[in-house]
Design an enzyme around this catalytic site. Structure first.
Site, PDB file in Angstrom:
ATOM      1  N   ASP A  88     -77.245  26.180  48.909  1.00  0.00           N
ATOM      2  CA  ASP A  88     -78.462  25.788  49.617  1.00  0.00           C
ATOM      3  C   ASP A  88     -78.259  26.142  51.076  1.00  0.00           C
ATOM      4  OD1 ASP A  88     -80.569  24.621  50.877  1.00  0.00           O
ATOM      5  OD2 ASP A  88     -80.327  22.638  49.970  1.00  0.00           O
ATOM      6  N   TYR A 123     -73.584  23.862  51.284  1.00  0.00           N
ATOM      7  CA  TYR A 123     -74.775  23.075  51.567  1.00  0.00           C
ATOM      8  C   TYR A 123     -74.942  23.057  53.089  1.00  0.00           C
ATOM      9  CZ  TYR A 123     -77.934  19.070  51.881  1.00  0.00           C
ATOM     10  OH  TYR A 123     -78.990  18.243  52.176  1.00  0.00           O
ATOM     11  N   HIS A 128     -84.645  21.395  43.484  1.00  0.00           N
ATOM     12  CA  HIS A 128     -84.215  22.794  43.538  1.00  0.00           C
ATOM     13  C   HIS A 128     -83.994  23.328  42.118  1.00  0.00           C
ATOM     14  CE1 HIS A 128     -82.860  22.837  47.909  1.00  0.00           C
ATOM     15  NE2 HIS A 128     -82.989  21.535  47.694  1.00  0.00           N
TER      16      HIS A 128
END
EC number: 3.1.11.2
Length: 286
Positions: free
Chosen positions: A146, A108, A248
């Site tokens: 991500d 992330y 997402h």
DNA sequence: ATGTCCCTGTAACAGGGA
């Protein structure tokens, strides 16, 4: 395998469990779990174990949080990125483990907030440290999650809408390019859909998903050894629809069980029995 | 453009983050 920013694993639990049952991935990287490790295990440990998953967790009480779920082993777990800065303290943004012989990095990446802000500098420095870790890793690796970077202008709904924003700046794109170059990583979803709009994130606001005004910032990058085994790669837009979705969608990549060529062609030979044709009298499914 | 959703802390809303 798959990667999915769930935007709170607690809020997403019903969607996550249903999706695991539907897609049955062997390995899943989760981001923005937003849950401390003990709370994660209390909430989900039993549900995951009953589905055959082991877990590697790196969470916090409130923000961030990453996890890897695996049915194919989960060895040599490392949390965080060696040499990466904090903001100012370390944040739960990376977990790595070896699953089924592949070194998997679930990430992330810091958002960056505004170009040239402290957080933006943090993002670039964090990516540089990650690049060294991946460069020092084995030949079979997947770097996914991500990434908070749209690799090219084709990965945003309108480049003009992102002028002056993070996620599209040359420095961020260069940091991503450096990461990929360090180990010859391939963007396997873009390779599979070279000319399509394939977004993985849509803002909750203003009907952005409905209008398909999104970005592709959730990536699956694979070393050559792994990329050569890819049989399918796509973004699971179904999981962004309906009630209570994450902002997402999951990214799913199917790998052959052995390097290309070792188990023969995936297309059945002409002599193989064909599936029966569906009777035309079935009611229309609408 | 900031219309949503999610977190915590403190009290049924404020403030931060994406």
């Amino acid at each position: 395998m798959a990667t999915w920013n769930v935007n709170s694993v607690k809020q997403r639990m019903p969607r996550l469990l249903g999706w695991l049952d539907e897609r049955q991935p062997d390995v899943v990287c989760l981001q923005e779990t937003k849950l401390a490790d003990d709370a994660f295990t209390t909430l989900l440990g039993g549900e995951l174990a009953s589905r055959g998953y082991e877990t590697a967790l790196y969470g916090e009480v409130q923000w961030n949080g990453v996890a890897i779920l695996s049915k194919v082993g989960i060895e040599d777990v490392v949390t965080g990125v060696a040499g990466a800065p904090g903001f100012p303290n370390p944040e739960a943004r990376a977990v790595a483990a070896t699953c089924g012989g592949i070194r998997i990095h679930g990430l992330y990446v810091p958002n960056g907030r505004e170009p040239d802000s402290d957080h933006y500098q943090y993002k670039l420095a964090w990516l540089k440290a990650l690049t060294q870790v991946v460069a020092d890793g084995p030949a079979d690796q997947i770097v996914c999650g991500d990434m908070n970077i749209a690799p090219t202008d084709a990965d945003v709904f309108d480049p003009a809408a992102f002028a002056g924003s993070t996620h599209v700046t040359p420095a961020e794109r260069q940091a991503l390019a450096d990461l990929m170059a360090a180990k010859g990583l391939r963007d396997v979803v873009r390779e599979r859909w070279p000319d399509e709009q394939v977004f993985s994130y849509w803002d909750y606001r203003a009907g952005m998903f409905h209008q398909n005004l999104g970005m592709r910032i959730d990536l699956t990058l694979a070393t050559e050894n792994v990329a050569s085994r890819v049989k399918a790669a796509w973004i699971d837009r179904q999981a962004r629809k309906g009630t209570g979705p994450s902002d997402h969608a999951p990214v799913i990549v199917d790998l052959d069980t052995a390097p290309d060529g070792d188990i023969g062609p995936m297309i059945p030979p002409p002599s193989a029995p064909r599936a029966k044709k569906r009777p035309t009298t079935l009611p229309q499914n609408r």
